[in-house]
Design an enzyme around this catalytic site. Structure first.
Site, short mmCIF file in Angstrom:
data_model
loop_
_atom_site.label_atom_id
_atom_site.label_comp_id
_atom_site.label_asym_id
_atom_site.label_seq_id
_atom_site.Cartn_x
_atom_site.Cartn_y
_atom_site.Cartn_z
N LYS A 13 11.79 0.20 11.53
CA LYS A 13 10.84 1.13 12.18
C LYS A 13 9.62 0.40 12.74
O LYS A 13 9.23 0.60 13.87
CB LYS A 13 10.34 2.20 11.18
CG LYS A 13 11.42 3.13 10.67
CD LYS A 13 10.82 4.27 9.85
CE LYS A 13 10.15 3.81 8.57
NZ LYS A 13 11.03 3.20 7.57
N ARG A 89 7.39 12.04 4.94
CA ARG A 89 8.29 11.37 4.02
C ARG A 89 8.88 12.32 2.99
O ARG A 89 9.62 11.88 2.12
CB ARG A 89 7.53 10.27 3.30
CG ARG A 89 7.89 8.87 3.82
CD ARG A 89 7.02 7.89 3.10
NE ARG A 89 7.55 6.57 3.02
CZ ARG A 89 7.16 5.54 3.77
NH1 ARG A 89 6.32 5.74 4.75
NH2 ARG A 89 7.64 4.34 3.54
N ARG A 128 10.70 -10.65 4.97
CA ARG A 128 9.64 -10.19 5.88
C ARG A 128 8.30 -10.86 5.57
O ARG A 128 7.88 -10.96 4.42
CB ARG A 128 9.51 -8.68 5.75
CG ARG A 128 8.35 -8.10 6.53
CD ARG A 128 8.53 -6.64 6.80
NE ARG A 128 8.52 -5.81 5.62
CZ ARG A 128 8.80 -4.50 5.63
NH1 ARG A 128 9.13 -3.92 6.76
NH2 ARG A 128 8.75 -3.81 4.52
N ARG A 161 4.23 -8.69 1.81
CA ARG A 161 3.70 -7.46 1.22
C ARG A 161 3.98 -7.42 -0.28
O ARG A 161 5.05 -7.80 -0.72
CB ARG A 161 4.35 -6.24 1.88
CG ARG A 161 3.64 -5.79 3.12
CD ARG A 161 4.40 -4.76 3.90
NE ARG A 161 4.88 -3.62 3.13
CZ ARG A 161 5.44 -2.55 3.67
NH1 ARG A 161 5.57 -2.47 4.98
NH2 ARG A 161 5.87 -1.55 2.93
N ARG A 172 11.56 2.13 -3.81
CA ARG A 172 11.33 2.68 -2.47
C ARG A 172 12.63 3.28 -1.91
O ARG A 172 12.61 4.32 -1.25
CB ARG A 172 10.79 1.60 -1.53
CG ARG A 172 9.32 1.28 -1.85
CD ARG A 172 8.87 -0.07 -1.31
NE ARG A 172 8.90 -0.15 0.12
CZ ARG A 172 8.92 -1.30 0.80
NH1 ARG A 172 8.91 -2.47 0.15
NH2 ARG A 172 8.93 -1.31 2.11
P1 AMP Z 1 5.59 1.67 4.69
O1 AMP Z 1 4.66 0.67 5.26
O2 AMP Z 1 5.88 2.81 5.63
O3 AMP Z 1 6.85 1.03 4.16
O4 AMP Z 1 4.85 2.34 3.42
C1 AMP Z 1 4.47 1.55 2.32
C2 AMP Z 1 4.09 2.45 1.17
O5 AMP Z 1 2.97 3.26 1.52
C3 AMP Z 1 5.15 3.43 0.71
O6 AMP Z 1 6.10 2.84 -0.18
C4 AMP Z 1 4.29 4.49 0.02
O7 AMP Z 1 3.84 4.05 -1.25
C5 AMP Z 1 3.07 4.55 0.92
N1 AMP Z 1 3.27 5.53 2.01
C6 AMP Z 1 3.41 5.29 3.34
N2 AMP Z 1 3.57 6.43 4.04
C7 AMP Z 1 3.52 7.43 3.12
C8 AMP Z 1 3.66 8.84 3.20
N3 AMP Z 1 3.89 9.48 4.36
N4 AMP Z 1 3.56 9.55 2.04
C9 AMP Z 1 3.31 8.96 0.86
N5 AMP Z 1 3.21 7.63 0.71
C10 AMP Z 1 3.31 6.86 1.83
#
Ligand code: AMP
Length: 228
Positions: A13, A89, A128, A161, A172
């Site tokens: 994404k 999400r 990554r 990360r 996740r």
């Molecule tokens: P991402 O960068 O999209 O992989 O998000 C990293 C982490 O941020 C996720 O594993 C969640 O802990 C938190 N996170 C990101 N977007 C959301 C969301 N829409 N709702 C809740 N937690 C989020």
């Protein structure tokens, strides 16, 4: 263009979003990036947010929805489109998003869903690396930087990360399967869901997106993509 990018962690994404953002003038709202920025700035919510991210759990809906609401109601230009990346999400976020969009007299055009196979997801996430300065994304074997640990674009330092480790990735994935995957049905019923093969290389996937978006912009009907 008003779109949502959906897909499991590691489906690509973020990489595709960076290309879409360059091609189209739209507001890119990545909730993961917003949360990581809160942590970096050591905002009052940073500690709480960090504890969720490091466990691979979802940050509470009210925290995240407030941030998205703010971006869409305050930062979105009158004629500008948007691309939500990492939101919604779960079911309640999907409904909250509809309410926010209704409030600003807007709606979604498409939900672009990327599906990817588990071995590829795991290898993408574990390799990554991200630039601390500009956010550019690299991969240790698929897209290594020219100089080890240094961003090609801005010479910033690359980092991994803290939630890109094996244990957190498992959480996740399980959160994705239990909370996020069910909302695909929500958008499928609305005829907005378009699924792409996230196993493909970023550039190939991006060209498929562009083709789909251009065709649908011009003719306002679905032609070659697998809308489901
Ligand atoms: P991402 O960068 O999209 O992989 O998000 C990293 C982490 O941020 C996720 O594993 C969640 O802990 C938190 N996170 C990101 N977007 C959301 C969301 N829409 N709702 C809740 N937690 C989020």
């Amino acid at each position: 263009m008003r779109i949502v990018l959906l897909g499991p962690p590691g489906a690509g994404k973020g990489s595709v979003a960076a290309l879409i953002k360059d091609r189209y003038a739209l507001l890119h709202i990545s909730t993961g990036d917003i949360l990581r920025e809160e942590i970096r700035k050591e905002s009052p919510l940073a500690k709480e947010i960090k504890s969720y991210i490091e466990r691979g759990a979802l940050v509470p809906d009210e925290v995240i929805t407030k941030m998205v609401d703010q971006k869409l109601t305050k930062d979105l230009g009158v004629t500008e489109g948007f691309m939500l990346d990492g939101y919604p999400r779960n079911d309640s976020q999907a409904k909250e998003l509809d309410a926010i969009l209704k409030k600003i007299d807007s709606s979604l055009d498409f939900v672009l869903n990327m599906e990817a196979s588990l071995p590829l997801i795991l290898s993408r996430i574990s390799g990554r690396r991200i630039c601390k300065k500009c956010g550019a994304v690299y991969h240790m074997t698929n897209k290594p930087p020219k100089a080890a640990g240094v961003c090609d674009a801005c010479s910033g330092p690359l980092y991994q990360r803290s939630d890109d480790n094996e244990e957190t990735i498992k959480n996740r994935m399980s959160v994705y399967n239990s909370s996020t995957a069910p909302i695909l049905e929500y958008y499928r019923k609305q005829g907005k869901l378009v699924t792409f093969d996230g196993d493909k290389e970023t550039n190939v996937l991006f060209e498929e997106f562009v083709k789909f978006l251009n065709e649908n912009k011009r003719f306002n009907k679905n032609q070659n993509a697998s809308r489901n």
